[in-house]
Design a protein around this motif. Structure first.
Motif, mmCIF file in Angstrom:
data_model
loop_
_atom_site.group_PDB
_atom_site.id
_atom_site.type_symbol
_atom_site.label_atom_id
_atom_site.label_comp_id
_atom_site.label_asym_id
_atom_site.label_seq_id
_atom_site.Cartn_x
_atom_site.Cartn_y
_atom_site.Cartn_z
ATOM 1 N N LEU A 1 -67.669 -9.744 -13.157
ATOM 2 C CA LEU A 1 -66.821 -10.253 -12.086
ATOM 3 C C LEU A 1 -65.730 -11.133 -12.672
ATOM 4 O O LEU A 1 -64.575 -11.066 -12.262
ATOM 5 N N TRP A 2 -66.118 -11.957 -13.639
ATOM 6 C CA TRP A 2 -65.128 -12.846 -14.205
ATOM 7 C C TRP A 2 -64.016 -12.066 -14.914
ATOM 8 O O TRP A 2 -62.840 -12.382 -14.769
ATOM 9 N N LYS B 1 -62.984 -9.230 -14.173
ATOM 10 C CA LYS B 1 -62.132 -8.667 -13.121
ATOM 11 C C LYS B 1 -61.163 -9.730 -12.605
ATOM 12 O O LYS B 1 -59.971 -9.475 -12.433
ATOM 13 N N ALA B 2 -61.704 -10.907 -12.343
ATOM 14 C CA ALA B 2 -60.868 -11.997 -11.816
ATOM 15 C C ALA B 2 -59.781 -12.352 -12.818
ATOM 16 O O ALA B 2 -58.653 -12.654 -12.442
ATOM 17 N N GLU B 3 -60.134 -12.298 -14.093
ATOM 18 C CA GLU B 3 -59.170 -12.635 -15.131
ATOM 19 C C GLU B 3 -57.995 -11.667 -15.120
ATOM 20 O O GLU B 3 -56.846 -12.054 -15.254
ATOM 21 N N ARG B 4 -58.324 -10.392 -14.934
ATOM 22 C CA ARG B 4 -57.268 -9.396 -14.873
ATOM 23 C C ARG B 4 -56.376 -9.679 -13.664
ATOM 24 O O ARG B 4 -55.164 -9.627 -13.755
ATOM 25 N N GLU B 5 -57.012 -10.034 -12.537
ATOM 26 C CA GLU B 5 -56.241 -10.282 -11.325
ATOM 27 C C GLU B 5 -55.351 -11.516 -11.442
ATOM 28 O O GLU B 5 -54.327 -11.610 -10.791
ATOM 29 N N GLN B 6 -55.791 -12.464 -12.278
ATOM 30 C CA GLN B 6 -54.968 -13.660 -12.462
ATOM 31 C C GLN B 6 -53.675 -13.336 -13.197
ATOM 32 O O GLN B 6 -52.731 -14.116 -13.190
ATOM 33 N N ALA B 7 -53.676 -12.204 -13.868
ATOM 34 C CA ALA B 7 -52.485 -11.807 -14.619
ATOM 35 C C ALA B 7 -51.570 -10.942 -13.762
ATOM 36 O O ALA B 7 -50.592 -10.396 -14.239
ATOM 37 N N VAL B 8 -51.915 -10.817 -12.490
ATOM 38 C CA VAL B 8 -51.148 -9.973 -11.585
ATOM 39 C C VAL B 8 -50.435 -10.852 -10.570
ATOM 40 O O VAL B 8 -51.014 -11.787 -10.041
#
Lengths: 266, 179
Positions: free
Chosen positions: A136-137, A139-146
């Motif tokens: 999950l983390w 995934k969240a990390e990738r989303e923070q780059a969006v």
């Protein structure tokens, strides 16, 4: 990404001089707060000892576990009760495994359950969620780059976020806290009832499209009035007279009139 | 309206929406458009974004469509915005979130049973961050609150719906440490 990379794992101190001189007891310094609980600690010990989770050498792991708790005591840290419960469980399992089986029981031995089974199941389940948490983390990390487009004027012109009952409860709690700080000097006993409060709110809603609930909470003069106000707001939400919104997350709570005022009067 | 005419309109709408915009919403705005055409245009648009090698992507998030920058360019964007990635959730909160995501709806005692520790604070943090929300009460003694993940959870974790989470059994292999 593995847990070890982003969690500050305890470091093991290299053996001391005295230990090289024939004192084999290994010493570990560990920080309690890096473990998420007894299951996490056990998984760490199992990994460190490089033993199979399906065939845990209970005596060895129990010893290490207790050693770890002793260290915590030496450091004067409070050990959460969960750790002690697990210690008791480990010792119980260890004692069960030490019990000699008599020949009468030997026949049933096959059906007899491994005393470690339940613990292993719990460890495996916990480990699955721990791995899931890491995933999950990432995934969240990738989303923070969006990034999405910047805010438009219309976003601010229409800034209502649907508020939930949880928000209402938070606002109520904050008002309660503040009320506690104020010193009370009410002498006459107030006799406001919930029906009166609801009527009062409805009257306010006749005049105004929206009410600032946070302000109403803050204006409450006593604990009792605050409570009645809280219940009255809940009731009005329940019968769908008002809808709760916020202008921003964790911002002020507003109540919007849902029906036309004529209907409110009914 | 042809699919070719529809595509730029949809693109403009998705761009302007502040949150992922659903097909329902798009269909309401464009009542004159046949639903099958809408679907086809959305899919064609998505594929164009994929194929073109641009800095933007069109993704399905939380049941809607969203135009966002591609993650590989975050460095440049942060240089401009002068921001840093926000602080990560604590391990306790992440673990709790994972348990809730996979076992929802689930009560606090059930979460604690799996994690082996008190999880009340982690649940409170997740509620405050709106990643989870109450989903009613369990009809057992004490009527404990059931928790589940929110729409915000899907958005923040880049999921279209919960089925996009890998199955928990997949972790069995991954995790079984030891030998």
């Amino acid at each position: 990404m593995r847990a070890d990379d982003w969690l500050d794992r305890p470091e093991e101190i290299p053996p001391r001089e005295s230990e090289r001189d024939g004192e084999p007891l290994p010493r570990y310094t560990v920080k309690l707060d890096v473990f998420e609980g007894p299951l996490d600690l056990l998984l760490h010990l199992i990994k460190k000892e490089q033993v199979s989770i399906y065939d845990i050498p209970i005596a060895r792991i129990t010893e290490q576990y207790l050693e770890y708790l002793r260290h915590m005591e030496e450091l004067d840290l409070t050990i959460a009760s969960e750790y002690l419960v697990m210690a008791a469980t480990l010792i119980y399992i260890k004692s069960k495994m030490l019990l000699p089986r008599d020949s009468a029981q030997a026949a049933e031995a096959e059906e007899e359950e491994d005393p470690r089974r339940e613990l292993v199941q719990r460890l495996l389940e916990y480990q699955r969620y721990k791995t899931a948490a890491e995933l999950l983390w990432s995934k969240a990390e990738r989303e923070q780059a969006v990034f999405t487009r910047g805010r438009l004027e219309t976003d601010d012109a229409n800034p209502e976020v649907n508020a939930t009952l949880f928000d209402l409860f938070c606002a109520f709690q904050r008002a309660m806290e503040r009320l506690k700080e104020r010193r009370e000097l009410t002498l006459a006993r107030e006799e406001i009832t919930m029906a009166e409060k609801i009527a009062e709110l409805r009257a306010l809603l006749e005049r105004e499209e929206r009410l600032d609930i946070t302000a109403l909470f803050e204006a409450a003069r006593s604990r009792r009035e605050l409570l009645i106000l809280f219940l009255a707001v809940l009731e009005l939400v329940r019968v769908a007279v008002i809808r709760l919104v916020q202008t921003e997350r964790f911002g002020r709570l507003l109540a919007l009139r849902v029906r036309a005022s004529a209907e409110i009067a009914m | 309206m042809t699919i070719e005419e529809l595509k730029p309109i949809l693109e403009a709408l998705i761009f302007v929406a502040s949150e992922p915009i659903t097909e329902e919403e798009l269909a309401q705005i464009l009542p004159e458009v046949d639903r099958a055409n809408l679907d086809a245009a959305l899919e064609a648009l998505r594929q164009e974004y994929e194929a073109n090698g641009r800095g933007l992507e069109l993704r399905r998030i939380a049941g809607g469509y969203r135009i966002s920058t591609r993650p590989e360019y975050h460095d440049y964007i942060r240089r401009y915005l002068k921001t840093r990635p926000s602080a990560r959730l604590s391990m306790a909160a992440l673990e709790t979130l994972a348990v809730i995501a996979y076992k929802q709806p689930i009560t606090l005692p059930e979460i604690q049973e799996i994690r082996g520790v008190n999880s009340a604070r982690a649940v409170k943090t997740l509620l405050e961050k709106r990643l989870i929300e109450p989903k009613g009460r369990k009809p057992v003694v004490g009527r404990p609150i059931l928790y589940g993940t929110s729409r915000e959870f899907l958005i923040q974790f880049g999921l279209n719906d919960l089925s996009e989470l890998p199955t928990i059994e997949d972790f069995e292999e991954l995790g079984s440490g030891g030998s």
